[in-house]
Each structure stands twice: as structure tokens, then as C-alpha cells.
Enzyme design. Structure first.
Site: not given
Ligand code: GLA
Length: 726
Positions: A469, A539
Site C-alpha cells: 500500500d 477503497d
Molecule cells: C488503504 C487501503 C485499504 C486498507 C487501508 C489500511 O486505505 O486502500 O484497503 O488497506 O489502507 O490502512
């Protein structure tokens, strides 16, 4: 095919030609790009030069018919008469920015190279054309690789400083000058949780640009742009698509000039770019893939999909496993008991992998701490990562882990030991975003630290899936690890450092399935796909919004690159409730997973979901490798439909969603595309058989929508055509 004669370069594929020539003065003139031509053209006659007021002659020439201001150029530069946006800008020691590149020679390379330190397409026949600046001695090499079947050309440029030190201020990957005509520009724009919406506008006189200055390609714009005939549709008309293989600050520009010609350029964003190039040093741009379609936007997308799948994604890539990811199920709050329940629940539903998202390491129980301290929190996990991996294995699941290696929390052991390792600007208070700072990847010590931490994780705990990420963008783009005169090079150096890490990990751990993520789809670009062939698309897991996000993303990126999960309702991003079937149907158009706690489902929902997972395992090859047709556009109506047709046209899968249910609606129909009209197809959902021509022309009646956000799937398989359907 690349053919060269009489100073004319003709690059051609099954359905396109791209032609340019060398003028007697040594300038490269672009002649033609479009449908395939049988041979060279008599360029003098077809492209007559005209004298234009205020357009200066070539240097030293008295022929006022030729001007760099009006010439269609292969690689325009500053200072010699072209007043449009150039592809090159550099400053020499004496402050001069004037350059004058003239043709030197060409080579045909049987093997395509990649730009140094950057991702690139595989593939064959490549033309390199060498130009030399008569003023500085710099050599500019333009590369063109031809993909005949896909209808694509991949371009890039390389500058070798053959003279004194200079400061490079702009080096685009390519330029195409299109003849005067009315065009539309299409881009994929958006925001966090609402990525990649197609926007289309008329190319008016002036400059239109999309860009990122975030050291990531961004949620706001995908590094893609298309130029289309004004009446081009999904199925008809000429469309030229441009997709940059780069994951950092980029720019794509169109400029319609005073005489109606349109120039398209793109590459590394030059708004704050500056690169010191000493004599003997070279600078490479990222690659730009260019696709021509004379059958509309849909066919452009299918060409990009073939090109990306065939020549960019890792050759050893795996099918996307069906995962259960812990994020929407429990966020940062879990304990050994809840993890064990999640794992059992995932196994019962038929998932193949359990992915432990954020919150598993050090003291991390919110987004305020611990990034950088990649040590398991044994209390929360009930043991080490090994024991969790064992539990997964006992349940027949692979084990996956979330990491965010590029970041550091101020509340972390790493920060306390190495406060100097974060990106910052001396004298300015730190700029936080999501309560975190960015690690200075440009510093080799930082890269070594990341390698050693991740090596420990990736090699010890039977991790076979990693979600990588990046949850903020880079500010204060500067590194004190660089000499002063190179600090302004930070943005591009960050991306090079990132690519070095990605290359290291993907080569060292070929068994690991890597999922790319940046707060959803904030770095969903062709550069990342070279290393991580699947990206967490957004997300936002709301089924209605996902119809838009996945529809837009499919303009360039194959469905297999998009990871889509079924989550609980009401949805976390929108508060909306959609049927479970709709969520599963929409998620089935790509990598499929779950983002929920199975315990909170009813028995009936669990059974339903079990069925969708079983269906996905049968469908995923078709979805990953088939030709995509966008049948109903959710941006211009109330319905969404995407169809995937296997390359042999024997298997078809379509997902339809109706957004809001109007009372007493007209009969909706689904007209398939890309089928074989000689074949008959059995519709698995109803057991009925129809001719391919019937399905494509008359179409199937869809259910009259009752209730919002209902969906349907249509799974067809070719059968022997029977008499009664003829
Ligand atoms: C980001 C990702 C999510 C999750 C969060 C965790 O927003 O897109 O899917 O993994 O971080 O902090």
C-alpha cells in the site's frame, strides 16, 4: 513492420500505418498516422508546405514555406521556431535553451530494451532514430517498437549528453502531431474512492493537460489520454489512445494550435522537473504505448488489454486467488479469537487466501503509529505470523499480509532511531498526511532497511500474498542524501528508487502474489502493473459506484488487473445498501474477494456467497483473458453492462446492473457483441439456446427492474447451431 526508404520511415501493423520522414535539413517531419496504407506516399504532394505570417523559416533558410512552427514534428524543441508546447527543454551552462536537433542515423534493433531502471513492454522489432544537437553535441535517440497485431507502437526517448553539463528541464516520452481536424479528448479523471471516470471534451484551441505532481500517478488522473474523432463512439470512429508506463508525477498534454492541428505529448511532469546531466551521462524517459483503433473506443481498449496482458504483465503471473481481506471486516481491531473466526469463515465460504490487512504489527491500533516497525504484534495475533500462516494452511488457505514499506509514523521505533530518514525540508514543520510521513527512498540506506525488513517477513512466514500500500503522497520532494545540485531531481528519483525495490522483491519472491494499492486505485498505472499485475481498484466497494470505477478503468487496463471485493452493507464509503447478488456480480469482473466478516452474514447469505465464489473459480480465466465489450454505459444512463468474450468466441459472460428502478419502465434489452453469428449459444442461467446473430441483433429482454441496483449475469457457451435457430 518497419520499412525505410528514401528517408521515409513507415511503421505498420495489421491495421495501421505511422509514417515520418527526414527533411533535407535533417528535421523529422511527421507525415501520417491512421489506417494502414499500402506503401510510401508522395509526401511532397500530400503535405504541401505553405508560407504563414509570423511562422519563421528554418535556421539559415530563405524558403518561407517551411517552418518548425507549422511542421508536423516527431520531437519538437524550443528555440528554433516552433512556438507550440515542445517535447524537450534544457539549459546549458551559458543559460541558453536553444537546441537544434538534426537527423544522424537509425538502427533496427531485433530486441527491444527497457528504459534504464524503469518498467517497459517486452516485444520485438524496434526502430531507433538518432538526432544530434548542432549546438550542444547532445544525442537524442527516439525509440519506436511496433506491435502489429495489437495495433500499437511503444515509444520513448533517451538523451545522451555529448557536451558540457546541462540542466534538463523537460524530456517527453513522445510527440504526435495530428493534422487539422476536429477532435475530442478523453481522459480518466476522478478522486479518492471515485477513480477513473471517463471525461470527454472538445479539443479547443489552446492547451489541455492532465497531470500529477504527487510522486504517484494519483486518484485524480490516470496516465492515459485519447484523441478521438468527434463522432467516434464505443463501436465506431478513429481513436488514438496514449498510456504512459510510469507511476510518478506525469503529464499528458494536447495542444490545438492556431491552424487546427493537434499535438499530443506526455511523459514525466516537467512542472518542477530538473535534472543535471553531466557530459557522458544519459537520461531515459518512461515508455508511452500508443494504440490506434478505427472501430471506436471499445476496440482501442481491447488493443490496450492485449498489449498489456501479452507484453507488460509478468509472464509468471498467477490467477488472482479469491481472498478474504480483514480490512472492512475489522479494521485495526482484532484479536486471536476474531482472526481465527475470520479464517474459518473464509475457508467455509470457499476462499483461497486470507489476507491480514493493516494493524498486525508493533503497536499499530490506529493510523497514528508504527509504520516502519514491521514486527508482528504477537498479542493481537496470538503468536507470530508463522502460527497464523499455519492456521490458514490448516484451513486450506494461503496467507497474505498488508504492508506499507514506503512510509514511516512519527510514533515508531524507526523514527526514534532515524528521524533523518523521512522526507522533509529543513526549516519547515513536517507535513503529515494520514498521520504519517514518507520514507526517503532515494537514500540507499533507507532502501536497504526496507529490503531487510521485508526480506524477514517474506521469507519466513509462508506468506504467499502481499498487499503493498501507499497511503499518502510525497510533499517536500527533496533528499539531503543527494548532492545539492541534484536535490531537485527528487520526484523522478523517488520513482526510480521505488522501481528498484519492486524489481528486487518481485524477482526474489516469484511465488508471492503482489497486490498493488494506494488508498485504493491511487497508483493504478501501467508502470505498477509491470511489477504488480493486480491493483486494488478502489477503497470504494459500493456496487453501484464500482460499476463506474471498473467501467472507466477498462478503457485501458485489462479486467484481470482490477481487484474487486464483495463487502457488507450499508457500504462504508456511501452508506448505500445493494443486493448481495449485485455486489458479487460486479466484483466478478476481475480479481474477486471478500471484504466482510462471514460471521455477520445470515446462513442464506453464506450459501449464496459460497455459490458466487464457486462460480468465480470457473469464470476467472475467461474474465482475465477474454475480449471486453462495454454494452451499457453507467455514465450516460441508468444501466451498466460489461461483457467478456473468450478469444475463440465460445464462452461469454456478461454482467448487467440497473441502478434506480423507475416505475413502468420501457423494456430493457441486452444486445451482445463480438459473438460468432454462425454459432448458437446456450444461456446457462435459463438453459435456452439462441443464434449468435439473434443475441447480437435482437438481443435478450432484460427483467423489468423492480427494486434499486438489481443485477443479472448471462453466461453463454457455444453449442452446435441447430436448424430451428437459423
Ligand atoms: C488503504 C487501503 C485499504 C486498507 C487501508 C489500511 O486505505 O486502500 O484497503 O488497506 O489502507 O490502512
Amino acid at each position: 513492420m518497419i520499412t525505410i526508404g528514401k528517408g521515409i520511415f513507415h511503421l505498420s501493423g495489421d491495421a495501421f500505418s505511422y509514417i515520418f520522414r527526414v527533411l533535407p535539413e535533417g528535421y523529422l517531419q511527421h507525415l501520417y498516422y491512421g489506417r494502414r496504407l499500402s506503401g510510401y506516399i508522395d509526401s511532397e504532394d500530400l503535405f504541401p508546405p505553405h508560407a504563414r505570417s509570423f511562422s519563421p523559416n528554418f535556421p539559415g533558410s530563405s524558403d518561407n514555406r517551411y517552418s518548425l512552427d507549422t511542421l508536423a514534428c516527431e520531437f519538437p524543441v524550443f528555440g528554433t521556431g516552433d512556438f507550440r508546447e515542445g517535447a524537450f527543454l534544457a539549459e546549458r551552462r551559458d543559460g541558453s535553451r536553444v537546441v537544434d536537433f538534426r537527423y544522424e542515423g537509425y538502427e533496427i534493433l531485433s530486441q527491444k530494451s527497457r528504459p534504464d531502471g524503469m518498467p517497459g513492454y517486452r516485444g520485438g522489432e524496434t526502430l531507433s532514430v538518432r538526432l544530434k544537437d548542432t549546438l550542444s553535441g547532445c544525442i537524442l535517440t527516439l525509440y519506436y517498437t511496433v506491435y502489429e497485431k495489437e495495433g500499437a507502437i511503444v515509444r520513448r526517448a533517451e538523451l545522451l549528453n555529448g557536451g558540457e553539463m546541462l540542466r534538463l528541464l523537460r524530456l517527453m516520452s513522445f510527440c504526435v502531431d495530428f493534422p487539422a481536424q476536429e477532435y475530442d479528448v478523453i481522459a480518466l479523471s476522478g478522486a479518492y474512492a471515485m477513480e477513473r471516470s471517463p471525461v470527454r471534451m472538445h479539443a479547443e484551441q489552446g492547451i489541455f493537460r492532465i497531470s500529477s505532481a504527487r510522486c504517484a500517478s494519483s486518484h485524480a488522473h490516470s496516465p492515459f489520454l485519447a484523441l478521438a474523432e468527434r463522432d467516434a463512439t464505443e463501436e465506431t470512429g478513429q481513436v488514438f489512445g496514449f498510456s504512459l508506463v510510469y507511476s510518478g508525477s506525469f503529464v499528458l498534454r494536447t495542444e490545438r494550435d492556431a491552424l487546427g492541428s493537434v499535438r499530443v505529448t506526455g511523459g514525466i511532469n516537467d512542472s518542477e522537473f530538473c535534472w543535471t546531466l553531466q557530459g557522458g551521462e544519459k537520461f531515459c524517459t518512461p515508455e508511452m504505448a500508443i494504440v490506434f483503433s478505427d472501430k471506436g473506443i471499445g476496440s482501442m481498449s481491447r488493443a490496450f488489454h492485449d498489449l498489456i496482458r501479452g507484453e507488460l504483465l509478468p509472464l509468471n503471473r498467477q490467477d488472482t486467488p479469491v481472498v478474504l481481506n480483514s480490512w472492512e471486516a475489522c479494521g485495526f481491531s482484532f484479536d486471536p479469537q476474531s482472526l481465527s473466526e475470520l479464517i474459518h469463515g473464509a475457508a467455509e465460504l470457499g476462499a483461497e487466501c486470507f489476507v491480514l490487512d493493516d494493524g498486525w504489527f508493533s503497536k499499530r491500533s490506529s493510523d497514528r503509529s508504527s509504520l516502519g516497525d514491521w514486527v508482528a504484534n504477537t498479542e493481537k495475533l496470538g503468536g507470530g505470523l508463522d502460527s497464523l500462516a499455519r492456521l490458514c494452511r490448516k484451513n486450506g488457505l494461503r496467507f497474505g499480509l498488508w504492508v506499507e514499506p514506503e512510509m514511516i509514523s512519527r510514533d515508531s521505533e524507526l523514527y526514534r532511531c532515524h528521524p533523518e530518514w523521512c522526507v522533509h525540508c529543513k526549516g519547515l514543520a513536517y507535513i503529515e498526511s494520514r498521520n504519517q510521513l514518507v520514507l526517503d527512498l532515494v537514500n540507499p540506506e533507507v532502501r536497504e532497511y526496507i529490503k531487510s525488513c521485508m526480506d524477514k517477513l517474506f521469507s519466513s512466514a509462508e506468506i504467499s500474498y502481499v498487499k503493498w500500500d501507499m497511503n499518502r503522497n510525497v510533499t517536500e520532494a527533496l533528499s539531503y542524501a543527494l548532492p545539492e545540485e541534484r536535490r531537485a531531481e527528487y520526484s523522478h528519483r523517488y520513482v526510480l528508487a521505488l522501481y528498484e525495490l519492486l524489481e528486487y522483491f518481485t524477482e526474489k519472491y516469484p511465488q508471492i502474489f503482489f497486490l498493488g494499492c494506494s488508498g485504493g486505485g491511487g497508483r493504478y498505472d501501467a508502470g505498477m502493473l509491470y511489477y504488480f499485475p493486480v491493483q486494488w481498484a478502489s477503497d470504494n466497494t459500493d456496487a453501484a459506484d464500482r460499476c463506474h470505477i471498473q467501467y472507466g478503468g477498462s478503457y485501458v487496463y485489462p479486467l484481470c488487473t482490477s481487484d474487486n471485493h464483495v463487502s457488507s452493507c450499508p457500504n462504508l464509503s456511501t452508506g448505500r445498501t445493494t443486493p448481495l447478488k449485485t455486489r458479487a456480480d460486479v466484483a466478478s469482473l476481475g480479481g474477486f474477494g471478500l471484504e466482510l466478516d462471514p460471521k455477520r452474514l445470515s446462513q442464506q447469505e453464506r450459501e449464496e456467497l459460497h455459490g458466487y465464489i464457486a462460480r468465480q473459480k470457473k469464470l476467472r480465466k475467461l474474465v482475465a483473458d477474454g475480449d471486453v465489450y462495454r454494452l451499457k454505459d453507467p455514465f450516460s444512463g441508468n444501466e451498466f453492462c460489461m461483457e467478456v468474450v473468450s478469444k475463440d468466441r465460445k464462452r461469454v459472460y456478461a454482467v448487467w446492473v440497473n441502478m434506480l428502478a423507475p416505475a413502468n419502465p420501457p423494456q430493457p434489452r441486452l444486445r451482445f457483441r463480438g459473438l460468432d453469428s454462425e454459432k448458437a449459444y446456450r444461456v446457462e442461467e435459463t438453459g435456452k439456446i439462441y443464434g449468435g446473430d439473434v443475441l447480437m441483433n435482437a438481443g435478450l429482454p432484460l427483467p423489468l427492474p423492480y427494486g434499486d441496483f438489481i443485477s443479472g449475469t448471462f453466461t453463454l457457451s457455444a453449442t452446435e447451431r441447430r436448424e430451428k435457430y437459423d
